[in-house]
Motif scaffolding. Structure first.
Motif, PDB file in Angstrom:
ATOM      1  N   ASP A   3       0.805  -1.175   0.009  1.00 40.25           N
ATOM      2  CA  ASP A   3       0.008  -0.104  -0.180  1.00 40.25           C
ATOM      3  C   ASP A   3       0.937   1.276  -0.124  1.00 40.25           C
ATOM      4  O   ASP A   3       0.497   2.234  -0.785  1.00 40.25           O
ATOM      5  CB  ASP A   3      -1.117   0.025   1.044  1.00 40.25           C
ATOM      6  CG  ASP A   3      -2.057  -1.016   1.129  1.00 40.25           C
ATOM      7  OD1 ASP A   3      -2.213  -1.593  -0.026  1.00 40.25           O
ATOM      8  OD2 ASP A   3      -2.574  -1.308   2.162  1.00 40.25           O
ATOM      9  N   ALA A   4       1.933   1.327   0.875  1.00 43.67           N
ATOM     10  CA  ALA A   4       2.774   2.461   0.767  1.00 43.67           C
ATOM     11  C   ALA A   4       3.581   2.459  -0.436  1.00 43.67           C
ATOM     12  O   ALA A   4       3.580   3.669  -0.927  1.00 43.67           O
ATOM     13  CB  ALA A   4       3.759   2.245   2.127  1.00 43.67           C
ATOM     14  N   LEU A   5       4.010   1.584  -1.170  1.00 46.76           N
ATOM     15  CA  LEU A   5       4.563   1.904  -2.259  1.00 46.76           C
ATOM     16  C   LEU A   5       3.682   2.075  -3.416  1.00 46.76           C
ATOM     17  O   LEU A   5       4.231   3.102  -4.374  1.00 46.76           O
ATOM     18  CB  LEU A   5       5.458   0.286  -2.636  1.00 46.76           C
ATOM     19  CG  LEU A   5       6.494   0.133  -1.879  1.00 46.76           C
ATOM     20  CD1 LEU A   5       6.925  -1.481  -2.010  1.00 46.76           C
ATOM     21  CD2 LEU A   5       7.684   0.884  -1.945  1.00 46.76           C
ATOM     22  N   ASP A   6       2.564   1.808  -3.091  1.00 42.60           N
ATOM     23  CA  ASP A   6       1.416   2.139  -4.328  1.00 42.60           C
ATOM     24  C   ASP A   6       1.252   3.543  -4.406  1.00 42.60           C
ATOM     25  O   ASP A   6       1.048   3.956  -5.324  1.00 42.60           O
ATOM     26  CB  ASP A   6       0.170   1.311  -4.364  1.00 42.60           C
ATOM     27  CG  ASP A   6       0.346  -0.282  -4.659  1.00 42.60           C
ATOM     28  OD1 ASP A   6       1.296  -0.329  -5.448  1.00 42.60           O
ATOM     29  OD2 ASP A   6      -0.599  -0.845  -4.372  1.00 42.60           O
ATOM     30  N   GLU A   7       1.339   4.245  -3.154  1.00 50.21           N
ATOM     31  CA  GLU A   7       1.148   5.619  -2.980  1.00 50.21           C
ATOM     32  C   GLU A   7       2.210   6.685  -3.699  1.00 50.21           C
ATOM     33  O   GLU A   7       2.081   7.753  -3.763  1.00 50.21           O
ATOM     34  CB  GLU A   7       1.042   5.997  -1.747  1.00 50.21           C
ATOM     35  CG  GLU A   7      -0.365   5.388  -0.883  1.00 50.21           C
ATOM     36  CD  GLU A   7      -1.540   6.104  -1.415  1.00 50.21           C
ATOM     37  OE1 GLU A   7      -1.465   7.244  -1.850  1.00 50.21           O
ATOM     38  OE2 GLU A   7      -2.574   5.362  -1.901  1.00 50.21           O
ATOM     39  N   MET A   8       3.535   6.009  -3.704  1.00 50.05           N
ATOM     40  CA  MET A   8       4.566   6.774  -4.336  1.00 50.05           C
ATOM     41  C   MET A   8       4.505   6.768  -5.794  1.00 50.05           C
ATOM     42  O   MET A   8       4.058   6.241  -6.488  1.00 50.05           O
ATOM     43  CB  MET A   8       5.832   5.850  -3.798  1.00 50.05           C
ATOM     44  CG  MET A   8       5.973   5.876  -2.429  1.00 50.05           C
ATOM     45  SD  MET A   8       7.539   4.795  -1.984  1.00 50.05           S
ATOM     46  CE  MET A   8       7.195   4.500  -0.256  1.00 50.05           C
ATOM     47  N   PRO A  67       6.660   6.748  -9.472  1.00 49.76           N
ATOM     48  CA  PRO A  67       7.606   5.595  -9.753  1.00 49.76           C
ATOM     49  C   PRO A  67       9.047   5.916  -9.223  1.00 49.76           C
ATOM     50  O   PRO A  67       9.673   4.847  -9.075  1.00 49.76           O
ATOM     51  CB  PRO A  67       7.254   5.544 -11.275  1.00 49.76           C
ATOM     52  CG  PRO A  67       6.050   6.052 -11.762  1.00 49.76           C
ATOM     53  CD  PRO A  67       5.696   7.060 -10.534  1.00 49.76           C
ATOM     54  N   ASP A  68       9.357   6.993  -9.464  1.00 55.08           N
ATOM     55  CA  ASP A  68      10.926   7.305  -9.038  1.00 55.08           C
ATOM     56  C   ASP A  68      11.266   7.076  -7.641  1.00 55.08           C
ATOM     57  O   ASP A  68      12.147   6.703  -7.266  1.00 55.08           O
ATOM     58  CB  ASP A  68      11.285   8.727  -9.421  1.00 55.08           C
ATOM     59  CG  ASP A  68      11.596   9.058 -11.114  1.00 55.08           C
ATOM     60  OD1 ASP A  68      11.418   7.940 -11.777  1.00 55.08           O
ATOM     61  OD2 ASP A  68      11.859   9.920 -11.397  1.00 55.08           O
ATOM     62  N   ASP A  69      10.228   7.389  -6.936  1.00 56.03           N
ATOM     63  CA  ASP A  69      10.372   7.516  -5.277  1.00 56.03           C
ATOM     64  C   ASP A  69      10.356   5.767  -5.150  1.00 56.03           C
ATOM     65  O   ASP A  69      10.848   5.453  -4.139  1.00 56.03           O
ATOM     66  CB  ASP A  69       9.189   8.073  -4.606  1.00 56.03           C
ATOM     67  CG  ASP A  69       9.477   9.758  -4.709  1.00 56.03           C
ATOM     68  OD1 ASP A  69      10.545   9.989  -4.850  1.00 56.03           O
ATOM     69  OD2 ASP A  69       8.864  10.508  -4.023  1.00 56.03           O
ATOM     70  N   ARG A  70       9.373   5.128  -5.814  1.00 53.51           N
ATOM     71  CA  ARG A  70       9.328   3.763  -5.378  1.00 53.51           C
ATOM     72  C   ARG A  70      10.497   3.005  -5.890  1.00 53.51           C
ATOM     73  O   ARG A  70      11.102   2.087  -4.804  1.00 53.51           O
ATOM     74  CB  ARG A  70       8.141   3.251  -6.318  1.00 53.51           C
ATOM     75  CG  ARG A  70       7.725   1.631  -5.868  1.00 53.51           C
ATOM     76  CD  ARG A  70       6.628   1.243  -6.958  1.00 53.51           C
ATOM     77  NE  ARG A  70       5.609   2.067  -6.862  1.00 53.51           N
ATOM     78  CZ  ARG A  70       5.044   2.836  -7.818  1.00 53.51           C
ATOM     79  NH1 ARG A  70       5.597   2.311  -9.099  1.00 53.51           N
ATOM     80  NH2 ARG A  70       3.911   3.395  -7.703  1.00 53.51           N
ATOM     81  N   THR A  71      11.175   3.290  -6.809  1.00 50.90           N
ATOM     82  CA  THR A  71      12.424   2.696  -7.350  1.00 50.90           C
ATOM     83  C   THR A  71      13.501   2.882  -6.254  1.00 50.90           C
ATOM     84  O   THR A  71      14.215   1.782  -5.585  1.00 50.90           O
ATOM     85  CB  THR A  71      12.881   3.037  -8.728  1.00 50.90           C
ATOM     86  OG1 THR A  71      11.878   2.646  -9.521  1.00 50.90           O
ATOM     87  CG2 THR A  71      14.472   2.409  -8.917  1.00 50.90           C
ATOM     88  N   ILE A  72      13.500   4.291  -5.567  1.00 52.13           N
ATOM     89  CA  ILE A  72      14.556   4.622  -4.800  1.00 52.13           C
ATOM     90  C   ILE A  72      14.301   3.792  -3.357  1.00 52.13           C
ATOM     91  O   ILE A  72      15.308   3.467  -2.558  1.00 52.13           O
ATOM     92  CB  ILE A  72      14.654   5.932  -4.669  1.00 52.13           C
ATOM     93  CG1 ILE A  72      15.155   6.724  -5.673  1.00 52.13           C
ATOM     94  CG2 ILE A  72      15.667   6.566  -3.454  1.00 52.13           C
ATOM     95  CD1 ILE A  72      15.330   8.107  -5.656  1.00 52.13           C
ATOM     96  N   THR A  73      12.847   3.872  -3.014  1.00 50.26           N
ATOM     97  CA  THR A  73      12.600   3.307  -1.803  1.00 50.26           C
ATOM     98  C   THR A  73      12.607   1.671  -1.690  1.00 50.26           C
ATOM     99  O   THR A  73      13.331   0.816  -0.835  1.00 50.26           O
ATOM    100  CB  THR A  73      11.133   3.416  -1.424  1.00 50.26           C
ATOM    101  OG1 THR A  73      10.934   4.887  -1.301  1.00 50.26           O
ATOM    102  CG2 THR A  73      10.735   2.912  -0.036  1.00 50.26           C
ATOM    103  N   VAL A  74      12.691   1.044  -2.707  1.00 45.53           N
ATOM    104  CA  VAL A  74      12.720  -0.376  -3.118  1.00 45.53           C
ATOM    105  C   VAL A  74      14.155  -0.660  -2.994  1.00 45.53           C
ATOM    106  O   VAL A  74      14.556  -1.681  -2.089  1.00 45.53           O
ATOM    107  CB  VAL A  74      12.192  -1.089  -4.269  1.00 45.53           C
ATOM    108  CG1 VAL A  74      12.555  -2.450  -4.348  1.00 45.53           C
ATOM    109  CG2 VAL A  74      10.617  -0.950  -4.417  1.00 45.53           C
ATOM    110  N   ARG A  75      15.013   0.161  -3.277  1.00 40.55           N
ATOM    111  CA  ARG A  75      16.506  -0.168  -3.498  1.00 40.55           C
ATOM    112  C   ARG A  75      17.129   0.120  -1.858  1.00 40.55           C
ATOM    113  O   ARG A  75      17.826  -0.522  -1.427  1.00 40.55           O
ATOM    114  CB  ARG A  75      17.334   0.886  -4.287  1.00 40.55           C
ATOM    115  CG  ARG A  75      18.820   0.629  -4.257  1.00 40.55           C
ATOM    116  CD  ARG A  75      19.162  -0.768  -4.439  1.00 40.55           C
ATOM    117  NE  ARG A  75      18.666  -1.332  -5.875  1.00 40.55           N
ATOM    118  CZ  ARG A  75      19.482  -1.262  -7.025  1.00 40.55           C
ATOM    119  NH1 ARG A  75      20.784  -0.561  -6.959  1.00 40.55           N
ATOM    120  NH2 ARG A  75      18.981  -1.721  -8.140  1.00 40.55           N
TER     121      ARG A  75
END
Length: 282
Positions: free
Chosen positions: A67-72, A74-82
């Protein structure tokens, strides 16, 4: 005689300083998970310690991040996943070295990471961007442990995106101790983080005769070395800038020790370019 007050309760480090007063009757801990200690400084002082929150080990982390990742974006999601991948690798390494589960005091606060990324000015020289990225991730403190190691690794990824083959000097010996020059920066970072959140109680403690506030891991904060005459909002801004300067200084030292002085004057790359690099190096 040097006088001190503990920041983390000496018998249970899950509890940290929350309130200071000379009037014991001012402290009401009803309904709170709290401890109270008396200190006899120049004047008698009472300190309220409250539980920092979640306790347990790394196995108790809630890993439902969808849910948290879906709210981000695409660029923020990539950095957060890394960032999460780095954190997981560090945890595995620490558990192998220490042969026990890492303790945590809160859950991962993934939703705080985009705001941290947003504070980075990507239109700067490379080391300045990396320093700001390192600082804002540490200050956000979204992880339950290893925030410094994880954030340093993310800064390394950024510098690697500019200089192929760049890597930091080895930070740890075989028994996982930080080398002395790295530890100096990490310890001062933790001092700044603590002062930034506590200028008001620390100012009162200094007025009442406290010389040093002692954090866990034997980190001492000499109160006379810090400007405590700041409102909370001013302290957040002032010490946030001080922390960014410290992180940039640390990265300049790291770059020099790694033999990549050319990075000090190199131009940075944009957030989009950095994300592209992360996508290409999965």
């Amino acid at each position: 005689m040097t006088t001190f007050v503990h920041y983390h309760h000496p018998k249970d480090q899950q509890y940290s300083l929350a309130y200071v007063t000379q009037d014991r009757d001012e402290i009401t801990s009803s309904g709170k998970d709290a401890l109270i200690e008396r200190y006899d400084l120049d004047e008698t002082v009472f300190v309220l310690y409250t539980n920092q929150g979640t306790s347990g080990t790394i196995d108790d982390i809630d890993e439902n991040f969808e849910d948290a990742l879906d709210e981000m974006s695409p660029d923020d999601r990539t950095i957060t996943v890394r960032l999460l991948q780095i954190f997981e690798e560090i945890i595995k390494e620490k558990e192998l070295e220490e042969a026990e589960k890492l303790e945590i005091y809160k859950q991962i606060e993934l939703d705080r990471i985009p705001a941290a990324i947003e504070r980075v000015d990507w239109d700067q020289p490379a080391v300045d961007v990396a320093g700001q990225l390192l600082s804002t991730l540490i200050l956000t403190h979204a992880l339950p442990n290893a925030n410094h190691r994880t954030s340093i690794s993310m800064a390394q990824w950024y510098l690697e995106s500019i200089e192929t083959g760049f890597s930091f000097p080895d930070f740890a010996t075989a028994d996982y101790d930080w080398k002395e020059w790295v530890n100096e920066y990490i310890v001062e970072s933790k001092r700044i983080l603590t002062v930034r959140r506590n200028t008001t109680p620390f100012s009162l403690l200094a007025e009442w005769g406290c010389d040093i506030v002692k954090r866990k891991n034997n980190i001492e904060i000499v109160l006379a070395e810090y400007d405590l005459d700041l409102s909370q909002s001013d302290a957040y801004k002032y010490y946030g800038d001080v922390h960014t300067d410290l992180c940039t200084e640390f990265l300049i030292e790291s770059v020099k020790r790694a033999g990549h002085d050319e990075l000090i004057g190199a131009d940075g790359i944009s957030k989009a370019e950095f994300v592209t690099y992360l996508d290409q190096t999965e």
